[in-house]
Design an enzyme around this catalytic site. Structure first.
Site, PDB file in Angstrom:
ATOM      1  N   ASP A  85      -9.356 -18.558  34.686  1.00 29.37           N
ATOM      2  CA  ASP A  85      -8.907 -18.344  33.582  1.00 29.37           C
ATOM      3  C   ASP A  85      -8.940 -16.984  33.042  1.00 29.37           C
ATOM      4  OD1 ASP A  85      -7.750 -20.680  32.212  1.00 29.37           O
ATOM      5  OD2 ASP A  85      -9.560 -21.693  31.976  1.00 29.37           O
ATOM      6  N   GLU A 108      -5.065 -18.200  25.400  1.00 26.77           N
ATOM      7  CA  GLU A 108      -6.045 -19.173  25.382  1.00 26.77           C
ATOM      8  C   GLU A 108      -7.294 -18.632  25.369  1.00 26.77           C
ATOM      9  OE1 GLU A 108      -6.801 -23.686  27.166  1.00 26.77           O
ATOM     10  OE2 GLU A 108      -5.858 -22.218  28.528  1.00 26.77           O
ATOM     11  N   ASP A 164      -0.760 -19.694  29.080  1.00 21.67           N
ATOM     12  CA  ASP A 164      -1.799 -20.324  29.825  1.00 21.67           C
ATOM     13  C   ASP A 164      -2.150 -20.180  31.048  1.00 21.67           C
ATOM     14  OD1 ASP A 164      -3.659 -22.354  30.275  1.00 21.67           O
ATOM     15  OD2 ASP A 164      -2.389 -23.966  29.412  1.00 21.67           O
ATOM     16  N   ILE A 166      -4.578 -20.993  33.170  1.00 20.73           N
ATOM     17  CA  ILE A 166      -4.857 -22.057  34.123  1.00 20.73           C
ATOM     18  C   ILE A 166      -4.638 -23.537  33.268  1.00 20.73           C
ATOM     19  CG2 ILE A 166      -6.397 -23.734  35.340  1.00 20.73           C
ATOM     20  CD1 ILE A 166      -7.415 -21.283  36.769  1.00 20.73           C
ATOM     21  N   ASP A 167      -3.481 -24.050  33.308  1.00 19.65           N
ATOM     22  CA  ASP A 167      -3.027 -25.233  32.867  1.00 19.65           C
ATOM     23  C   ASP A 167      -3.437 -26.480  33.734  1.00 19.65           C
ATOM     24  OD1 ASP A 167      -2.155 -27.205  31.145  1.00 19.65           O
ATOM     25  OD2 ASP A 167      -0.220 -27.029  31.688  1.00 19.65           O
ATOM     26  N   THR A 169      -6.975 -27.856  34.389  1.00 20.38           N
ATOM     27  CA  THR A 169      -8.170 -27.328  34.980  1.00 20.38           C
ATOM     28  C   THR A 169      -8.868 -28.111  36.056  1.00 20.38           C
ATOM     29  OG1 THR A 169      -9.637 -28.242  33.068  1.00 20.38           O
ATOM     30  CG2 THR A 169      -8.884 -25.649  33.080  1.00 20.38           C
ATOM     31  N   ASP A 313       0.667 -24.744  25.877  1.00 18.05           N
ATOM     32  CA  ASP A 313       0.728 -25.834  26.839  1.00 18.05           C
ATOM     33  C   ASP A 313       2.371 -26.442  27.299  1.00 18.05           C
ATOM     34  OD1 ASP A 313      -1.892 -26.312  27.563  1.00 18.05           O
ATOM     35  OD2 ASP A 313      -2.297 -27.464  25.610  1.00 18.05           O
TER      36      ASP A 313
END
Length: 373
Positions: A85, A108, A164, A166-167, A169, A313
């Site tokens: 992230d 984020e 984002d 890493i969408d 996780t 998101d």
């Protein structure tokens, strides 16, 4: 560009090829459009966003290979995804600052967990992994500064990016579907979206075939996919399905129960006459799946009345669906409002589907959720 110009070449199969070629270059393809005399809307932003998402995707893959183990999964250790992230956000924000230094970013993450002696081990891993994907090595201070560029509050005027890193996780930790998602919002509306899906099959009819997809869309220019981190510059247009009767449709739903109300989804499926097995995957890869016709409907139903969706998101996936010929709304049929800041505070849930069945799906959702939200 050293005497070379960017071109857009369309051939009989509808392929899109971006390259740098001499002005005198000749080709047997149907048409060659040179951009020497006119500016294509958001052309530079599109190219930079693609580069940023590709590099961030490489960071995520490097983190997975180095840090994710069977023990990580057994202990439910989320530290690898935390490293990914932070590193992905640093990479993307660094690239955006280079090309668009005046553009703020809604991200984020922030760097507070990387500070001091408590954050030293994590910080060192983040800096190391970040430097696997940048041309010029970044110092610790530069990495932290890049991460903290993502603290913009958003809003309805001007332009800003939302990221984002890493969408999905848990999908990332399982080695399944996750996405790096970047979008440009201008005056409260999403104008550009890029979603990198490192583990998504390029062709869903061949699930064990070549993997790694990057989907991109610019307002009024259509949606395209290309192979992720493959420098052939070939893009193919993508379109939502042409299913006209909801009974022939299929859902694309979250793997994680906490991200959706599967009970309500079952009721909606009954109203729509849907019997096909749902396609389940994490992250905004679901938007990409619907945008290219792998599934027909994406629902993100509210799990409670207090939860508010974050703009990062949904921003990139939203425009990709729309430019692929689909429609997107909240559960009340209202367009997603990205002008409210860092969240979709004016909306509840998300519905995406092809235009043929969209209205029918919205009515089924309303009937199921009546008086709940």
């Amino acid at each position: 560009m050293s005497g070379k110009l960017r071109r857009l070449v369309c051939n009989r199969t509808g392929l899109r090829l971006l390259a740098k070629v001499p002005l005198t270059h000749s080709t047997g393809l149907i048409s060659v459009r040179f951009y020497s005399a006119r500016v294509v809307y958001l052309e530079k932003e599109r190219a930079v966003a693609i580069e940023a998402v590709e590099r961030a995707s490489r960071v995520c893959e490097a983190v997975f290979k180095r840090l994710v183990t069977d023990e990580t999964l057994t202990k439910k250790d989320k530290s690898p995804v935390t490293v990914a992230d932070f590193s992905a956000q640093a990479v993307v924000n660094n690239i955006l600052e280079k090309y668009f230094p005046n553009d703020p970013i809604v991200g984020e993450e922030d760097s507070k967990d990387l500070l001091g002696e408590e954050g030293r081990v994590l910080r060192e891993k983040v800096v190391e992994l970040t430097n696997t994907a940048v041309n010029t090595p970044m110092s610790t201070e530069e990495v932290l500064k890049a991460i903290d560029r993502g603290q913009y509050a958003g809003g309805s005027t001007g332009r800003h990016w939302t990221l984002d890193p890493i969408d999905g996780t848990k999908g990332f930790l399982r080695g399944e579907q996750f996405a790096v998602c970047l979008a440009l919002i201008i005056d409260g509306k999403v104008r550009l979206g890029v979603v990198g899906c490192p583990n998504l099959p390029y062709d869903m009819s061949q699930p064990e075939g070549e993997k790694g997809v990057l989907a991109v869309a610019v307002e009024k220019q259509g949606a395209f996919q290309r192979k992720l981190n493959v420098k052939d510059f070939i893009e193919t247009p993508i379109f939502v399905s042409i299913v006209e009767d909801s009974c022939n449709a299929s859902f694309c739903e979250s793997v994680e129960a906490g991200h959706a109300n599967h009970g309500d989804s079952a009721k909606i499926a009954e109203l729509l006459g849907i019997t096909k097995q749902s396609v389940r995957m994490d992250s905004q890869c679901k938007y990409v799946a619907v945008a290219r016709g792998d599934a027909d409907i994406y629902l993100r139903l509210p799990v409670d009345s207090k939860y508010v969706e974050k703009i990062w998101d949904h921003a990139a996936g939203n425009i990709i669906i729309q430019e692929a010929g689909g429609q997107v709304s909240d559960v009340n049929g209202e367009p997603l409002d990205f002008s409210q800041g860092r969240t979709l505070s004016a909306n509840k849930g998300v519905i995406a589907a092809n235009a043929n069945i969209f209205g029918t799906v919205v009515e089924a959702v309303k009937a199921t959720l009546s008086n709940k939200f």
